[in-house]
Design a protein around this motif. Structure first.
Motif, PDB file in Angstrom:
ATOM      1  N   PHE A  95       0.824  -1.207   0.000  1.00 46.97           N
ATOM      2  CA  PHE A  95       0.000   0.000   0.000  1.00 46.97           C
ATOM      3  C   PHE A  95       0.859   1.257   0.000  1.00 46.97           C
ATOM      4  O   PHE A  95       0.507   2.267  -0.629  1.00 46.97           O
ATOM      5  N   LEU A  96       1.998   1.208   0.683  1.00 45.54           N
ATOM      6  CA  LEU A  96       2.918   2.344   0.662  1.00 45.54           C
ATOM      7  C   LEU A  96       3.489   2.542  -0.740  1.00 45.54           C
ATOM      8  O   LEU A  96       3.605   3.672  -1.233  1.00 45.54           O
ATOM      9  N   MET A  97       3.817   1.441  -1.407  1.00 46.85           N
ATOM     10  CA  MET A  97       4.349   1.520  -2.768  1.00 46.85           C
ATOM     11  C   MET A  97       3.291   2.031  -3.741  1.00 46.85           C
ATOM     12  O   MET A  97       3.575   2.847  -4.621  1.00 46.85           O
ATOM     13  N   GLU A  98       2.064   1.569  -3.584  1.00 48.52           N
ATOM     14  CA  GLU A  98       0.988   2.018  -4.470  1.00 48.52           C
ATOM     15  C   GLU A  98       0.741   3.517  -4.321  1.00 48.52           C
ATOM     16  O   GLU A  98       0.530   4.224  -5.312  1.00 48.52           O
ATOM     17  N   TYR A 116      -0.619  10.329   2.846  1.00 46.83           N
ATOM     18  CA  TYR A 116       0.592   9.810   3.477  1.00 46.83           C
ATOM     19  C   TYR A 116       0.382   9.548   4.963  1.00 46.83           C
ATOM     20  O   TYR A 116       0.983   8.608   5.518  1.00 46.83           O
ATOM     21  N   ASN A 117      -0.451  10.327   5.614  1.00 51.30           N
ATOM     22  CA  ASN A 117      -0.779  10.018   7.004  1.00 51.30           C
ATOM     23  C   ASN A 117      -1.469   8.661   7.090  1.00 51.30           C
ATOM     24  O   ASN A 117      -1.139   7.832   7.957  1.00 51.30           O
ATOM     25  N   SER A 118      -2.408   8.424   6.191  1.00 55.48           N
ATOM     26  CA  SER A 118      -3.177   7.171   6.213  1.00 55.48           C
ATOM     27  C   SER A 118      -2.300   5.968   5.877  1.00 55.48           C
ATOM     28  O   SER A 118      -2.340   4.942   6.561  1.00 55.48           O
ATOM     29  N   VAL A 119      -1.502   6.080   4.815  1.00 54.34           N
ATOM     30  CA  VAL A 119      -0.764   4.915   4.340  1.00 54.34           C
ATOM     31  C   VAL A 119       0.409   4.584   5.265  1.00 54.34           C
ATOM     32  O   VAL A 119       0.698   3.404   5.501  1.00 54.34           O
ATOM     33  N   ILE A 120       1.080   5.590   5.825  1.00 57.38           N
ATOM     34  CA  ILE A 120       2.185   5.297   6.743  1.00 57.38           C
ATOM     35  C   ILE A 120       1.647   4.784   8.077  1.00 57.38           C
ATOM     36  O   ILE A 120       2.250   3.906   8.705  1.00 57.38           O
ATOM     37  N   ARG A 121       0.496   5.312   8.494  1.00 59.11           N
ATOM     38  CA  ARG A 121      -0.137   4.778   9.703  1.00 59.11           C
ATOM     39  C   ARG A 121      -0.482   3.297   9.517  1.00 59.11           C
ATOM     40  O   ARG A 121      -0.223   2.464  10.389  1.00 59.11           O
ATOM     41  N   LEU A 122      -1.064   2.954   8.354  1.00 62.39           N
ATOM     42  CA  LEU A 122      -1.388   1.559   8.061  1.00 62.39           C
ATOM     43  C   LEU A 122      -0.129   0.700   8.036  1.00 62.39           C
ATOM     44  O   LEU A 122      -0.109  -0.416   8.578  1.00 62.39           O
ATOM     45  N   TYR A 123       0.926   1.235   7.427  1.00 57.74           N
ATOM     46  CA  TYR A 123       2.183   0.491   7.343  1.00 57.74           C
ATOM     47  C   TYR A 123       2.723   0.171   8.735  1.00 57.74           C
ATOM     48  O   TYR A 123       3.115  -0.970   9.024  1.00 57.74           O
ATOM     49  N   LEU A 124       2.733   1.171   9.618  1.00 59.78           N
ATOM     50  CA  LEU A 124       3.265   0.963  10.961  1.00 59.78           C
ATOM     51  C   LEU A 124       2.378   0.026  11.780  1.00 59.78           C
ATOM     52  O   LEU A 124       2.883  -0.804  12.554  1.00 59.78           O
TER      53      LEU A 124
END
Length: 626
Positions: A519-522, A594-602
């Motif tokens: 998801f971060l890459m997308e 970016y807040n959403s995707v990095i939060r999901l990643y972490l």
């Protein structure tokens, strides 16, 4: 004598599709050059017949002896045939605007309009195109290297759309390695009014976890070999917007037309901004189904689109998304970055994994368009989602393709509710946008590169290391068991289970990138597409600013009036307000995304390591404290 062709790329036939497998360098006989939808029928040396993509072959001279001679591909020949019709249409249109052309030519702004039409027998890329293609892997190089005083080089949307395509075809490694090129290549052949025409271009997509070196090398080789012809693949009569007027006609027009669609710009808390609709909507892309045409000879995938504000579904094929992207790019691309669609593909396009990946990316693209206040409310986008039958769809297509408010003329529809800007402030705003977007482009590239390397490590070497540890522990337990000593049974069992735990961890590591890094890459992939549009947008703005700077000389020589100059400054101010409004929309979306995707990643990383820690605790519990 039968027409011969040399195969330029390997092509693997899809079972049940009447396709013919061919290999690079093979000579085939063309039995039907115009099957339709970018395909031809050919026969190989074994007498086997089947369909082959037109872009995969190159027509040989009549003697058929020299397989390496320079001939036109079938797709290029189709373009040349259409070019004469396009030239005739352009000449007819020019006759209707002689007065305006005479005025503009008088001040030396549109020398390019007076050039002779290209010969249909020997088309060649313009110097601008050559310059862009040679710029290598940096999509910003053409903008950086362009001289601000050169009108033709700065008006990227009015003067060099095909060049932009050629440049973007080799713009960066991510595009070639991951199957998401920045530029639309255009339909090779086909009738505009044919509902079932097929625009599937022979290109293949690869996910992140595919070996990038071979993919990138293959993509670069194909991109370079076709860079010159890719700019010639777009039939000009199919998309008349590419013959749109240049920047000078917007700046110097005595009176702008009053369009039905107005695009207001207001000043909010963070500066100029688009006016957002009172209610927003999304569009759900789902239910991919395989269809066929030409009596079952050709197959395609059709998707169901359901806007959340109407809950009434319509069906579209990929080529229809492609048409929408092209029209949005032609109409709004001078002011709004339009990210490209997921790549087209010939081989493997009916495989479940590919269909799932394409649908996911089409969903992301449609969501992105629905979130934009200008695009989502445009007649073009609404018609795409809300047509009732085939007749209404075709009627809407024709209307969109005849739209004259395209390119830089889109600024004539914008009405800033704000004071006029002085030229210095306009230039400073433009430079600030250019500086930020280029820096962000570099940052996104770096994260994509690091992410790709991490993906490859997680799906390759790292799981193998855990597997090796697990196997080594189990082998040690086996050796211990062979001692015959009765008091070590519990220890051997514990060591065996520890080894199995490490094998389980290997599986978790290999699967984890799909749960978080994907998801971060997308997200970065999407923004890479956005940022690749900005060099052209900024180039157009800089060109307009330079023309205003030159206007003093034109006033001094009485070629334009002081009022004309004031109009130019006001219109460049409108462009600046549009750029600022778009950047405010871009920033608000960037912060949210970016807040959403990095939060999901972490979150997923925490869950991943907690799972590993729990498995290790269980293994540890088998070893008593002695």
């Amino acid at each position: 004598m039968a027409t011969k062709a040399r195969v330029m790329y390997d092509f693997a036939a899809e079972p049940g599709n009447n396709e013919l497998t061919v290999n690079e360098g093979e000579i085939i006989t063309i039995t039907n050059p115009d099957v339709g939808g970018g395909w031809l029928e050919g026969r190989n040396s074994k007498g086997e017949r089947g369909l082959v993509p037109t872009d995969y072959v190159e027509i040989l001279p009549n003697d058929g002896k020299d397989p390496f001679s320079c001939g036109n591909s079938v797709a290029d020949q189709a373009f040349l045939d259409s070019l004469s019709a396009s030239t005739a249409q352009a000449n007819s249109s020019a006759a209707n605007s002689n007065n305006q052309v005479d005025i503009l030519a008088q001040i030396g702004c549109i020398e390019s309009l007076s050039q002779s039409p290209p010969s249909s027998s020997s088309p060649s890329p313009s110097p601008t195109i050559n310059k862009q293609v040679s710029s290598g892997n940096d999509p910003w190089s053409a903008w950086s290297a362009s001289k601000s005083g050169n009108w033709d080089s700065t008006d990227g949307w009015g003067a060099k759309p095909e060049g932009t395509t050629a440049q973007r075809n080799t713009s960066n490694n991510w595009d070639t390695a991951f199957g998401h090129p920045q530029a639309y290549q255009g339909p090779a052949t086909g009738d505009d009014d044919e509902w079932d025409e097929d625009w599937d271009d022979p290109k293949s997509a690869a996910p992140y976890f595919k070996d990038s070196e071979s993919t990138e090398a293959g993509g670069a080789q194909r991109g370079n070999s076709r860079a010159g012809s890719s700019s010639m693949k777009l039939p000009l009569n199919k998309f008349p917007g590419f013959a749109k007027p240049g920047m000078e006609q917007y700046l110097l027009a005595k009176q702008l037309a009053k369009p039905k669609e107005k695009i207001p710009i207001i000043v909010g808390d963070y500066g100029p901004m688009w006016v957002y609709p009172t209610s927003t909507f999304d569009c759900v892309v789902a239910d991919p189904r395989k269809g066929s045409k030409m009596y079952g000879l050709k197959s395609y995938i059709e998707y169901q689109l359901t806007p959340t504000n109407t809950n009434r579904s319509v069906n579209h094929r990929y080529k229809h998304f492609d048409w929408l992207y092209e029209r949005l790019l032609v109409k709004f691309g001078s002011a709004i970055p339009i990210p490209s669609l997921p790549d087209k593909q010939v081989t493997g396009r009916f495989e479940e994994e590919f269909i799932k990946m394409r649908m996911e990316r089409l969903q992301a693209w449609m969501t992105r368009m629905c979130r934009h206040p200008v695009i989502s409310e445009s007649e073009l986008f609404q018609q795409f989602l809300n047509f009732r039958d085939e007749k209404e769809w075709k009627s809407g297509k024709r209307k969109a393709e005849k739209d004259e408010l395209v390119g830089v003329m889109i600024f004539s529809t914008m009405e800033p509710e704000a004071p006029d800007l002085d030229l210095l402030e306009i230039e400073q705003k433009c430079d600030a946008v250019g500086k930020f977007t280029r820096a962000m482009d570099d940052g996104v590239k770096e994260l994509l590169t690091v992410g790709q390397e991490h993906w490859k490590r997680c799906t390759g070497p790292l799981p193998k290391e855990y597997q090796k540890i697990g196997k080594a522990l189990q082998s040690l337990a086996t050796v211990f068991s062979s001692s015959g000593y009765q008091g070590e049974t519990d220890l051997n069992a514990a060591i065996t289970e520890a080894g199995k735990t490490y094998e389980e961890i290997a599986g978790l590591v290999a699967e984890q990138p799909k749960k978080d890094l994907h998801f971060l890459m997308e997200c970065n992939h999407e923004y890479k597409g956005f940022l690749g549009c900005f060099p052209d947008i900024i180039g157009a703005h800089k060109g307009a600013i330079e023309k205003v700077k030159e206007s003093d000389k034109l006033v001094a020589t009485s070629k334009i009036t002081p009022q004309d100059k004031q109009n130019m400054v006001k219109r460049v101010g409108t462009m600046s307000y549009a750029l600022q409004a778009e950047m405010n929309h871009f920033h608000s979306n960037r912060i949210y995304d970016y807040n959403s995707v990095i939060r999901l990643y972490l979150e997923q990383q925490v869950q991943f390591y907690e799972t590993i820690a729990e498995k290790l605790r269980q293994a540890l519990g088998r070893f008593p404290v002695m």
